[in-house]
Design a protein around this motif. Structure first.
Motif, PDB file in Angstrom:
ATOM      1  N   LEU A 172       7.817  10.940  -1.702  1.00  0.00           N
ATOM      2  CA  LEU A 172       9.108  10.443  -1.237  1.00  0.00           C
ATOM      3  C   LEU A 172       9.104  10.226   0.272  1.00  0.00           C
ATOM      4  O   LEU A 172       9.655   9.238   0.780  1.00  0.00           O
ATOM      5  CB  LEU A 172      10.221  11.414  -1.627  1.00  0.00           C
ATOM      6  CG  LEU A 172      10.517  11.524  -3.133  1.00  0.00           C
ATOM      7  CD1 LEU A 172      11.541  12.613  -3.399  1.00  0.00           C
ATOM      8  CD2 LEU A 172      10.993  10.188  -3.690  1.00  0.00           C
ATOM      9  N   VAL A 173       8.466  11.158   0.997  1.00  0.00           N
ATOM     10  CA  VAL A 173       8.359  10.989   2.456  1.00  0.00           C
ATOM     11  C   VAL A 173       7.538   9.748   2.780  1.00  0.00           C
ATOM     12  O   VAL A 173       7.894   8.961   3.663  1.00  0.00           O
ATOM     13  CB  VAL A 173       7.735  12.245   3.098  1.00  0.00           C
ATOM     14  CG1 VAL A 173       7.407  11.990   4.569  1.00  0.00           C
ATOM     15  CG2 VAL A 173       8.675  13.442   2.970  1.00  0.00           C
ATOM     16  N   LEU A 174       6.445   9.559   2.054  1.00  0.00           N
ATOM     17  CA  LEU A 174       5.606   8.379   2.279  1.00  0.00           C
ATOM     18  C   LEU A 174       6.396   7.109   2.003  1.00  0.00           C
ATOM     19  O   LEU A 174       6.232   6.102   2.699  1.00  0.00           O
ATOM     20  CB  LEU A 174       4.370   8.442   1.380  1.00  0.00           C
ATOM     21  CG  LEU A 174       3.409   7.248   1.430  1.00  0.00           C
ATOM     22  CD1 LEU A 174       2.894   7.038   2.855  1.00  0.00           C
ATOM     23  CD2 LEU A 174       2.249   7.456   0.478  1.00  0.00           C
TER      24      LEU A 174
ATOM     25  N   GLY B 186       3.924   6.114  -5.211  1.00  0.00           N
ATOM     26  CA  GLY B 186       4.028   6.190  -6.661  1.00  0.00           C
ATOM     27  C   GLY B 186       2.968   7.091  -7.267  1.00  0.00           C
ATOM     28  O   GLY B 186       3.239   7.844  -8.218  1.00  0.00           O
ATOM     29  N   TYR B 187       1.770   7.031  -6.722  1.00  0.00           N
ATOM     30  CA  TYR B 187       0.681   7.857  -7.236  1.00  0.00           C
ATOM     31  C   TYR B 187       0.964   9.342  -7.016  1.00  0.00           C
ATOM     32  O   TYR B 187       0.762  10.177  -7.911  1.00  0.00           O
ATOM     33  CB  TYR B 187      -0.629   7.453  -6.558  1.00  0.00           C
ATOM     34  CG  TYR B 187      -1.853   8.158  -7.100  1.00  0.00           C
ATOM     35  CD1 TYR B 187      -2.233   8.019  -8.429  1.00  0.00           C
ATOM     36  CD2 TYR B 187      -2.631   8.964  -6.280  1.00  0.00           C
ATOM     37  CE1 TYR B 187      -3.352   8.663  -8.928  1.00  0.00           C
ATOM     38  CE2 TYR B 187      -3.759   9.610  -6.764  1.00  0.00           C
ATOM     39  CZ  TYR B 187      -4.112   9.457  -8.091  1.00  0.00           C
ATOM     40  OH  TYR B 187      -5.213  10.098  -8.581  1.00  0.00           O
ATOM     41  N   LEU B 188       1.439   9.694  -5.830  1.00  0.00           N
ATOM     42  CA  LEU B 188       1.766  11.088  -5.535  1.00  0.00           C
ATOM     43  C   LEU B 188       2.891  11.599  -6.437  1.00  0.00           C
ATOM     44  O   LEU B 188       2.827  12.717  -6.973  1.00  0.00           O
ATOM     45  CB  LEU B 188       2.181  11.234  -4.067  1.00  0.00           C
ATOM     46  CG  LEU B 188       1.060  11.214  -3.029  1.00  0.00           C
ATOM     47  CD1 LEU B 188       1.640  11.116  -1.637  1.00  0.00           C
ATOM     48  CD2 LEU B 188       0.182  12.445  -3.153  1.00  0.00           C
TER      49      LEU B 188
ATOM     50  N   ILE C  72       4.982  14.736 -11.095  1.00  0.00           N
ATOM     51  CA  ILE C  72       5.696  14.776 -12.370  1.00  0.00           C
ATOM     52  C   ILE C  72       4.802  15.351 -13.460  1.00  0.00           C
ATOM     53  O   ILE C  72       5.253  16.135 -14.313  1.00  0.00           O
ATOM     54  CB  ILE C  72       6.180  13.362 -12.759  1.00  0.00           C
ATOM     55  CG1 ILE C  72       7.302  12.923 -11.807  1.00  0.00           C
ATOM     56  CG2 ILE C  72       6.665  13.327 -14.205  1.00  0.00           C
ATOM     57  CD1 ILE C  72       7.745  11.490 -11.993  1.00  0.00           C
ATOM     58  N   ASN C  73       3.524  14.999 -13.446  1.00  0.00           N
ATOM     59  CA  ASN C  73       2.596  15.545 -14.434  1.00  0.00           C
ATOM     60  C   ASN C  73       2.501  17.065 -14.330  1.00  0.00           C
ATOM     61  O   ASN C  73       2.411  17.766 -15.343  1.00  0.00           O
ATOM     62  CB  ASN C  73       1.205  14.931 -14.260  1.00  0.00           C
ATOM     63  CG  ASN C  73       1.108  13.569 -14.919  1.00  0.00           C
ATOM     64  OD1 ASN C  73       1.964  13.176 -15.703  1.00  0.00           O
ATOM     65  ND2 ASN C  73       0.060  12.840 -14.585  1.00  0.00           N
TER      66      ASN C  73
ATOM     67  N   ILE D  67       0.832  -1.203   0.000  1.00  0.00           N
ATOM     68  CA  ILE D  67       0.000   0.000   0.000  1.00  0.00           C
ATOM     69  C   ILE D  67       0.867   1.253   0.000  1.00  0.00           C
ATOM     70  O   ILE D  67       0.567   2.240  -0.681  1.00  0.00           O
ATOM     71  CB  ILE D  67      -0.944   0.003   1.221  1.00  0.00           C
ATOM     72  CG1 ILE D  67      -1.901  -1.197   1.151  1.00  0.00           C
ATOM     73  CG2 ILE D  67      -1.737   1.299   1.298  1.00  0.00           C
ATOM     74  CD1 ILE D  67      -2.794  -1.337   2.359  1.00  0.00           C
ATOM     75  N   LYS D  68       1.967   1.211   0.726  1.00  0.00           N
ATOM     76  CA  LYS D  68       2.859   2.369   0.803  1.00  0.00           C
ATOM     77  C   LYS D  68       3.390   2.751  -0.574  1.00  0.00           C
ATOM     78  O   LYS D  68       3.351   3.927  -0.966  1.00  0.00           O
ATOM     79  CB  LYS D  68       4.035   2.063   1.742  1.00  0.00           C
ATOM     80  CG  LYS D  68       5.038   3.204   1.841  1.00  0.00           C
ATOM     81  CD  LYS D  68       6.243   2.809   2.654  1.00  0.00           C
ATOM     82  CE  LYS D  68       7.213   1.961   1.841  1.00  0.00           C
ATOM     83  NZ  LYS D  68       8.494   1.726   2.559  1.00  0.00           N
TER      84      LYS D  68
END
Length: 204
Positions: free
Chosen positions: A197-199, A81-83, A88-89, A75-76
């Motif tokens: 990155l923090v997540l 990755g989603y954030l 990036i978008n 889940i992490k």
């Protein structure tokens, strides 16, 4: 719940919501790009994700995530990755992403996007697993206590996220030219990437 316990819960809720993180970055990003009204569906998505995590904790699944390294890591990385992908978008959009106050056709999209950001934050769920029991009295019925805790956490978080989006919306009035907009996208994108990155460094 005794008044003193509820006041302690309220204070903890405010500090939790004010702390920088994925939710704050998301609320401010939508506020910058779509205004406070346009950000409302995204804020609702954040609260719905938070509420889902509270529900999961209430039924006991949060404990499973807290004790299952594989599930936690899965889940992490999905959430991180989603954030990062969203960030990036925004960077790639540069000056082509215009401030858009008309979100009538994209409310659902904004809601889902923000919901996914909060629901894929396992650290938040593990935190709730540690927090919620601190305000539970074993001698009292469980359901009413959970209802008070959930209502307090959700209302405070909604208020703070709305405040973040409103502040960002106000700042966007000073960022209408292409150069300012490009930097706005970069700042927003960087905030989301940093949050991702923090997540990704979260551990049990």
């Amino acid at each position: 719940m005794p008044l003193e316990a509820w006041l302690a819960l309220l204070s903890a809720s405010i500090l939790i919501s004010l702390s920088p993180g994925a939710g704050a970055a998301t609320a401010m990003t939508f506020g910058l790009n779509h205004g406070i009204r346009g950000a409302a569906p995204a804020v609702a998505g954040l609260i719905a994700g938070y509420g889902t995590q509270l529900l999961i904790v209430a039924v006991g699944l949060g404990g499973l995530i807290a004790t299952s390294p594989l599930l936690f890591q899965t889940i992490k990385w999905i959430g991180a990755g989603y954030l990062i992908w969203l960030g990036i978008n925004l960077w790639r959009a540069r000056g082509h992403l215009r401030l858009d106050r008309d979100t009538s056709g994209r409310k659902r999209q904004h809601f889902i996007s923000a919901y996914l950001i909060n629901i894929t934050n396992p650290k938040g769920m593990v935190f709730l697993v540690a927090l919620v029991p601190q305000f539970m009295d074993p001698a009292l019925p469980k359901a009413p206590q959970l209802l008070v805790i959930a209502a307090t956490l959700l209302f405070v978080d909604w208020s703070v996220m709305t405040g973040y989006s409103g502040l960002a919306s106000h700042l966007s009035r000073w960022m209408q030219n292409p150069t300012a907009l490009r930097w706005q996208n970069r700042v927003s994108g960087s905030a989301l990437i940093i949050a991702g990155l923090v997540l990704s460094t979260a551990t049990l």
